[in-house]
Design an enzyme around this catalytic site. Sequence first.
Site, PDB file in Angstrom:
ATOM      1  N   ASP A  50      34.938  26.980  35.264  1.00  0.00           N
ATOM      2  CA  ASP A  50      34.687  28.418  35.238  1.00  0.00           C
ATOM      3  C   ASP A  50      33.517  28.718  36.167  1.00  0.00           C
ATOM      4  O   ASP A  50      32.732  27.826  36.500  1.00  0.00           O
ATOM      5  CB  ASP A  50      34.340  28.882  33.813  1.00  0.00           C
ATOM      6  N   ASP A  71      35.268  28.085  41.654  1.00  0.00           N
ATOM      7  CA  ASP A  71      35.851  29.344  42.108  1.00  0.00           C
ATOM      8  C   ASP A  71      37.287  29.037  42.487  1.00  0.00           C
ATOM      9  O   ASP A  71      37.561  28.451  43.534  1.00  0.00           O
ATOM     10  CB  ASP A  71      35.076  29.882  43.311  1.00  0.00           C
ATOM     11  N   TYR A 164      47.655  44.381  39.550  1.00  0.00           N
ATOM     12  CA  TYR A 164      47.601  43.301  38.549  1.00  0.00           C
ATOM     13  C   TYR A 164      49.022  42.865  38.205  1.00  0.00           C
ATOM     14  O   TYR A 164      49.327  41.672  38.152  1.00  0.00           O
ATOM     15  CB  TYR A 164      46.866  43.792  37.307  1.00  0.00           C
ATOM     16  N   LYS A 168      50.723  39.109  38.761  1.00  0.00           N
ATOM     17  CA  LYS A 168      51.271  38.423  37.596  1.00  0.00           C
ATOM     18  C   LYS A 168      52.778  38.213  37.720  1.00  0.00           C
ATOM     19  O   LYS A 168      53.318  37.206  37.259  1.00  0.00           O
ATOM     20  CB  LYS A 168      50.921  39.191  36.317  1.00  0.00           C
ATOM     21  N   ALA A 197      45.745  40.364  24.634  1.00  0.00           N
ATOM     22  CA  ALA A 197      45.184  39.268  23.851  1.00  0.00           C
ATOM     23  C   ALA A 197      43.665  39.272  23.938  1.00  0.00           C
ATOM     24  O   ALA A 197      43.078  39.799  24.895  1.00  0.00           O
ATOM     25  CB  ALA A 197      45.746  37.935  24.339  1.00  0.00           C
TER      26      ALA A 197
END
Length: 264
Positions: A50, A71, A164, A168, A197
């Site tokens: 992360d 990254d 987005y 996806k 979520a």
Amino acid sequence: MTATETLRRGQTDGAALAGKVAIVTGGASGLGRAMALALAEAGARVVVADLDARGGRDVADLVGGAFRACDVSDLEANRALVDFAQEQYGGVDIALLNAGVTTGCGVGDDFDPARYRRAMGANLDGVVYGTHAVLPALRSRGGGAIVATSSLAGLAAVALDPLYAANKHAVVGLARSLGPALAPDNVRFNAVCPGFAESRIIDPLRDMLSEQGLPVIPAQVVADTVLRIVTGDGAGECWFVQAGREPEPFRFRTVPGPGKPAAV
């Protein structure tokens, strides 16, 4: 029993993933954190990756694993992550390519090239680069599993954030295409597609979700689904995770074949 004791018990009870090594990107919080916990409970040794070093180290300490700042939008950083996992634990068997961000702009007057590239870099490039980087390590172990985090936004239109949805959808297309392509190498590539979520991504939407009475899916439910995917035998599947429903592979319709030539 504490969380740490539970993890230790999972690692010593002949768990499903005993002896396996897993990488989790975006593992410092939310879905990635839950995935790291689930993998460790199943017996895997986990490398948490992360940009959030503090959060990532906390999760790595919790699961008795290792942390690597990464990254995912940088190809060399992905390669270095895989090298790190191999140095720490001798190989890689599982890669959960989970890191992701919202776009935060559209294609009209609010279009922001920097935001667009940031989202594409994390959500799509991170999956492509992560897959490219980890494949040699998986093949050297005789195969393994890759699970990419997509979204219900990868299965349906999302007017609220079309960019987005675009990246996806790309992850879904990649999973469906790479699944059969990598299967001969015993590398199983699948995707998980959760709805709203528990994660940082939904922070700006919490008031709206509450007002509309839309439930937030616990991160553990998504992590348990990923564990089912990893320990299963499917390839090229895109599992939806929706509140109030049992997660399962999404059933895509078959594309119509070519029609008959028109009569002369």
